[in-house]
Motif scaffolding. Structure first.
Motif: not given
Length: 279
Positions: A85-90
């Motif tokens: 559902r959700a992705g994170l770019v650090f």
């Protein structure tokens, strides 16, 4: 439709004597470009971790309130389910790398392979993302041999290839030069235009004013202001929060005073093209 709903969210890390984020309440609508700004230590990264389930599944602590994505409460989902559902770019793109891949192509395939996606489908996904992000010419290169801007695009690709409906970016332009910053913002706008809901933490107020539909201003873990760029940056005490004032705002005000711009053009985004025409 609200894709993200944050309700009375507070979080305190172990051994801390204060909340990293406290009583946050906001919604992000489907297809929105939502930005979070604030000084260092204001709780922005903690909020990012909460939006993708790293809090409380990975970072332990005392949590109150809820985060819902697509009408599901994140504490009721596994990290694997949340990643769909959700992705994170650090903030640091090198934290996005697996350090097991010898090429960019293998890096992009890593998450899909962990999901058991068939090889032919993975190859198609890689080419689709490579074309979209301009990675075709570096697919056979080692991720560790790339420039900062290239690694940042790969980091975005590692999240986008998993086809999330929400993309969360935690100050991913901090290490880039102006050209790289411009490239990343245009890339994220393209993804947003294609239907991905974007939550972007960044303090490049010029770009934020240009791209954001709504902005959350944070200080000491709390919400200070929430609204359009015009509403947030026009506050008289904005300088008290260590957040710059976009040049677009001062130009807008000057053009209104000279009657070069109508006051009916109430948002900063609407005035940008007109401002540039007179420069």
């Amino acid at each position: 439709m609200a894709v993200i709903e944050v309700n009375q969210l507070s979080f305190r890390y172990p051994q801390a004597n204060f909340d990293a984020i406290h009583d946050l309440n906001f919604k992000v609508e489907k297809g929105e470009f939502f930005c979070v700004v604030g000084s260092s230590g204001s709780g922005k990264s903690t909020l990012c971790h909460a939006l993708v389930g790293l809090i409380p599944h990975y970072f332990l602590g005392k949590i109150n309130g809820t985060v819902n994505i697509l009408e599901r409460e994140l504490t009721q989902l596994s990290l694997a389910e949340i990643s769909q559902r959700a992705g994170l770019v650090f903030q640091d793109p090198y934290n996005q790398l697996s350090y097991t891949a010898e090429t960019v192509e293998e890096e992009l395939a890593y998450g899909l392979e962990n999901r058991g996606i068939p090889r032919l489908e993975i190859q198609k996904c890689i080419m689709d993302v490579a074309i979209k992000l301009g990675l075709e010419d570096i697919l056979k290169l080692s991720p560790l041999s790339l420039s900062g801007g290239q690694v940042q695009r790969v980091a975005v690709g590692c999240s986008v290839i998993l086809n999330p409906e929400v993309l969360v970016l935690d100050e991913c332009t901090n290490q880039l030069d102006p050209e790289g910053i411009n490239m990343i913002f245009k890339l994220i706008r393209q993804l947003n235009n294609e239907g991905i809901t974007v939550v972007m933490v960044d303090n490049n107020v010029e770009r934020i004013a240009e791209y954001a539909d709504h902005i959350l201003l944070m200080k000491d873990g709390k919400s200070v202001a929430l609204g359009t760029a015009q509403e947030v940056f026009s506050q008289l005490n904005i300088a008290n929060y260590d957040v710059g004032i976009p040049e677009y705002l001062s130009l807008t005000q000057e053009m209104v005073s000279q009657k070069l711009l109508s006051t009916s053009q109430v948002t900063l985004r609407e005035t940008i093209s007109e401002i540039r025409r007179h420069l």
